[in-house]
Design a protein around this motif. Structure first.
Motif, PDB file in Angstrom:
ATOM      1  N   PRO A   1       0.532  -1.179   0.312  1.00  0.00           N
ATOM      2  CA  PRO A   1      -0.412   0.186   0.130  1.00  0.00           C
ATOM      3  C   PRO A   1       0.807   1.342   0.011  1.00  0.00           C
ATOM      4  CG  PRO A   1      -0.299  -0.638   1.937  1.00  0.00           C
ATOM      5  CD  PRO A   1       0.999  -1.870   1.384  1.00  0.00           C
ATOM      6  N   ALA A   2       0.405   2.765  -0.560  1.00  0.00           N
ATOM      7  CA  ALA A   2       0.968   3.717  -0.187  1.00  0.00           C
ATOM      8  C   ALA A   2       0.379   4.338   1.410  1.00  0.00           C
ATOM      9  CB  ALA A   2       0.957   4.578  -1.399  1.00  0.00           C
ATOM     10  N   PRO A   3       1.244   5.364   1.030  1.00  0.00           N
ATOM     11  CA  PRO A   3       0.641   6.253   2.126  1.00  0.00           C
ATOM     12  C   PRO A   3      -0.029   7.841   2.481  1.00  0.00           C
ATOM     13  CG  PRO A   3       3.428   6.970   2.251  1.00  0.00           C
ATOM     14  CD  PRO A   3       2.341   5.460   0.600  1.00  0.00           C
ATOM     15  N   TYR A   4      -0.915   7.712   3.023  1.00  0.00           N
ATOM     16  CA  TYR A   4      -1.974   7.980   2.610  1.00  0.00           C
ATOM     17  C   TYR A   4      -2.711   9.178   3.836  1.00  0.00           C
ATOM     18  CZ  TYR A   4      -4.833   5.978   6.586  1.00  0.00           C
ATOM     19  OH  TYR A   4      -5.157   5.344   7.616  1.00  0.00           O
ATOM     20  N   GLN A   5      -3.077   9.723   3.237  1.00  0.00           N
ATOM     21  CA  GLN A   5      -3.195  11.814   3.824  1.00  0.00           C
ATOM     22  C   GLN A   5      -4.836  11.200   4.521  1.00  0.00           C
ATOM     23  OE1 GLN A   5      -3.517  15.132   2.327  1.00  0.00           O
ATOM     24  NE2 GLN A   5      -5.492  14.595   1.098  1.00  0.00           N
ATOM     25  N   ILE A   6      -5.694  11.030   5.585  1.00  0.00           N
ATOM     26  CA  ILE A   6      -6.839  11.261   6.400  1.00  0.00           C
ATOM     27  C   ILE A   6      -7.104  12.460   5.589  1.00  0.00           C
ATOM     28  CG2 ILE A   6      -6.181  10.819   8.435  1.00  0.00           C
ATOM     29  CD1 ILE A   6      -7.267  12.836   9.473  1.00  0.00           C
ATOM     30  N   PRO A   7      -8.556  12.086   5.357  1.00  0.00           N
ATOM     31  CA  PRO A   7      -9.832  13.393   4.867  1.00  0.00           C
ATOM     32  C   PRO A   7      -9.357  14.664   5.503  1.00  0.00           C
ATOM     33  CG  PRO A   7     -10.632  11.267   4.979  1.00  0.00           C
ATOM     34  CD  PRO A   7      -9.931  11.177   5.989  1.00  0.00           C
ATOM     35  N   THR A   8      -9.524  15.987   4.717  1.00  0.00           N
ATOM     36  CA  THR A   8      -9.140  16.629   5.273  1.00  0.00           C
ATOM     37  C   THR A   8     -10.223  18.152   4.902  1.00  0.00           C
ATOM     38  OG1 THR A   8      -7.186  17.526   3.296  1.00  0.00           O
ATOM     39  CG2 THR A   8      -7.002  16.344   5.238  1.00  0.00           C
ATOM     40  N   ASP A   9     -10.653  17.951   4.114  1.00  0.00           N
ATOM     41  CA  ASP A   9     -12.086  19.251   3.936  1.00  0.00           C
ATOM     42  C   ASP A   9     -13.219  19.126   4.771  1.00  0.00           C
ATOM     43  OD1 ASP A   9     -12.817  16.478   3.209  1.00  0.00           O
ATOM     44  OD2 ASP A   9     -14.927  17.266   1.910  1.00  0.00           O
TER      45      ASP A   9
ATOM     46  N   GLY B   1      -1.108  23.725  11.852  1.00  0.00           N
ATOM     47  CA  GLY B   1       0.016  23.540  11.013  1.00  0.00           C
ATOM     48  C   GLY B   1       0.965  21.984  10.761  1.00  0.00           C
ATOM     49  N   TRP B   2      -0.442  21.208  11.474  1.00  0.00           N
ATOM     50  CA  TRP B   2      -0.137  19.898  11.096  1.00  0.00           C
ATOM     51  C   TRP B   2       0.667  19.598  10.076  1.00  0.00           C
ATOM     52  CZ3 TRP B   2      -3.300  19.025  15.372  1.00  0.00           C
ATOM     53  CH2 TRP B   2      -3.119  19.173  16.890  1.00  0.00           C
ATOM     54  N   HIS B   3       0.814  17.832   9.652  1.00  0.00           N
ATOM     55  CA  HIS B   3       0.652  17.103   8.206  1.00  0.00           C
ATOM     56  C   HIS B   3      -0.543  16.173   8.918  1.00  0.00           C
ATOM     57  CE1 HIS B   3       2.097  13.572   8.461  1.00  0.00           C
ATOM     58  NE2 HIS B   3       3.663  14.045   9.207  1.00  0.00           N
TER      59      HIS B   3
ATOM     60  N   TYR C   1       6.986   9.126   6.085  1.00  0.00           N
ATOM     61  CA  TYR C   1       5.845   9.339   7.668  1.00  0.00           C
ATOM     62  C   TYR C   1       6.127   8.638   8.739  1.00  0.00           C
ATOM     63  CZ  TYR C   1       3.814  12.314   3.512  1.00  0.00           C
ATOM     64  OH  TYR C   1       3.829  12.932   2.846  1.00  0.00           O
ATOM     65  N   LEU C   2       7.082   7.843   8.548  1.00  0.00           N
ATOM     66  CA  LEU C   2       6.991   6.786  10.288  1.00  0.00           C
ATOM     67  C   LEU C   2       7.342   7.577  10.906  1.00  0.00           C
ATOM     68  CD1 LEU C   2       8.935   3.320   8.737  1.00  0.00           C
ATOM     69  CD2 LEU C   2       6.870   3.585   9.594  1.00  0.00           C
ATOM     70  N   ASP C   3       8.286   8.276  11.034  1.00  0.00           N
ATOM     71  CA  ASP C   3       8.185   9.154  12.103  1.00  0.00           C
ATOM     72  C   ASP C   3       7.412  10.413  12.841  1.00  0.00           C
ATOM     73  OD1 ASP C   3      10.601   7.700  12.789  1.00  0.00           O
ATOM     74  OD2 ASP C   3      12.333   8.274  11.550  1.00  0.00           O
ATOM     75  N   SER C   4       6.525  10.593  11.674  1.00  0.00           N
ATOM     76  CA  SER C   4       5.813  11.863  12.041  1.00  0.00           C
ATOM     77  C   SER C   4       4.273  11.541  11.577  1.00  0.00           C
ATOM     78  CB  SER C   4       6.091  13.289  11.277  1.00  0.00           C
ATOM     79  OG  SER C   4       6.097  12.628   9.882  1.00  0.00           O
ATOM     80  N   ASP C   5       4.057  10.757  11.664  1.00  0.00           N
ATOM     81  CA  ASP C   5       2.888   9.390  11.752  1.00  0.00           C
ATOM     82  C   ASP C   5       1.657  10.449  12.332  1.00  0.00           C
ATOM     83  OD1 ASP C   5      -0.022   8.339  11.469  1.00  0.00           O
ATOM     84  OD2 ASP C   5       1.170   6.685  12.303  1.00  0.00           O
TER      85      ASP C   5
END
Length: 285
Positions: free
Chosen positions: A196-204, A215-217, A247-251
């Motif tokens: 799988p790929a990294p993913y971003q949680i829904p941001t809208d 100011g987080w990712h 993102y292993l160190d900034s999950d």
């Protein structure tokens, strides 16, 4: 590799997560907490909130903004998302202090029950043109004394190579990259899937608005979700990550653990292979 398309909407993901959570919680054990414990916990939570208000000299406009945001989280069905991203890891770490066996991690909001039962050596259901690097995860399920647990269930689900989950992204077929793998007599399994790929949680939605305001990712590292069950043993919910991944160190969910990082190796055919064994402790009582 990271998500390249727009994420599914927060409202859509929130609605699905809420529906799934209600279905699971309807049949799961629910805490029958005595009033004294409710009072103690809620008192301390409120005291922490009151302390933050005093420490940061919170203003009325900020208070009103917080009220509006809390209302928006509820109206958007995002409480499962918010709680799983920002709170669940702390509960999991606390509960784990009294448990043995394989390290756990968060369940997250994207679990869906009642998936296809698969044999011990299998391929996860996927589209004919599924993109991604082939991945094989092999291992064994044992109890904490080393006894193999034949017939154990390795319930696995993960995002695709663009970071999307079936059941939450409308363009991904139901059941894609999900399945319940039943171990053989020696507790062994071999699962053919894709990395799988990294993913971003829904941001809208409101959760994303909070992340942006702070100011987080919003990214989670690539991972496999796994829930291991065996009769007479405590289930383990965990996640397996990939060495060297983003993102292993900034999950954003703070759920990674060094014991849960895989290091798959190419077998010479373009398939990456890794192994991981699970240990379940006997149920108490």
């Amino acid at each position: 590799m990271t998500t390249t398309q727009d994420s599914p909407t927060a409202a859509g993901s929130g609605a699905n997560a809420s529906k799934n959570f209600k279905a699971v919680s309807a049949t799961a054990d629910v805490a029958d907490t005595p009033p004294e414990r409710v009072a103690a916990i809620v008192t301390d939570v409120l005291a922490a909130v009151h302390g933050a208000i005093a420490k940061h000299d919170v203003t009325y406009p900020e208070f009103q903004a917080a009220k509006a945001w809390l209302m928006a989280v509820g109206e958007g069905g995002e409480w499962p998302l918010f709680m799983d991203v920002f709170v669940e890891h702390a509960v999991e770490e606390q509960v784990a202090k009294s448990q043995t066996g394989t390290k756990g991690s968060i369940l997250g909001p994207y679990y869906m029950g009642d998936q296809a039962k698969l044999s011990s050596t299998c391929s996860l259901p996927r589209r004919e043109d599924e993109k991604g690097t082939p991945l094989v995860l092999e291992g064994q399920v044992r109890d904490t004394a080393g006894k193999p647990l034949g017939g154990a269930e390795v319930d696995i689900w993960h995002a695709d190579s663009d970071g999307y989950y079936s059941g939450f992204a409308p363009h991904v077929p139901d059941g894609n990259l999900r399945g319940v793998v039943v171990t053989d007599e020696e507790g062994r399994f071999a699962i053919d899937t894709i990395q799988p790929a990294p993913y971003q949680i829904p941001t809208d939605g409101p959760t994303g608005q909070l992340i942006e305001a702070a100011g987080w990712h919003p990214w989670r590292p690539a991972h496999l979700h796994i829930l291991v069950r065996a009769e007479g043993h405590r289930p383990i919910t965990t996640q397996l990550y990939f060495a060297g991944g983003d993102y292993l160190d900034s999950d954003v969910a703070e759920a990674t653990k060094p014991e849960l990082v895989l290091d798959p190796q190419d077998d010479g055919t373009g398939t990456r292979r890794s192994s991981y064994d699970f240990e379940l402790e006997p149920s108490k009582g």
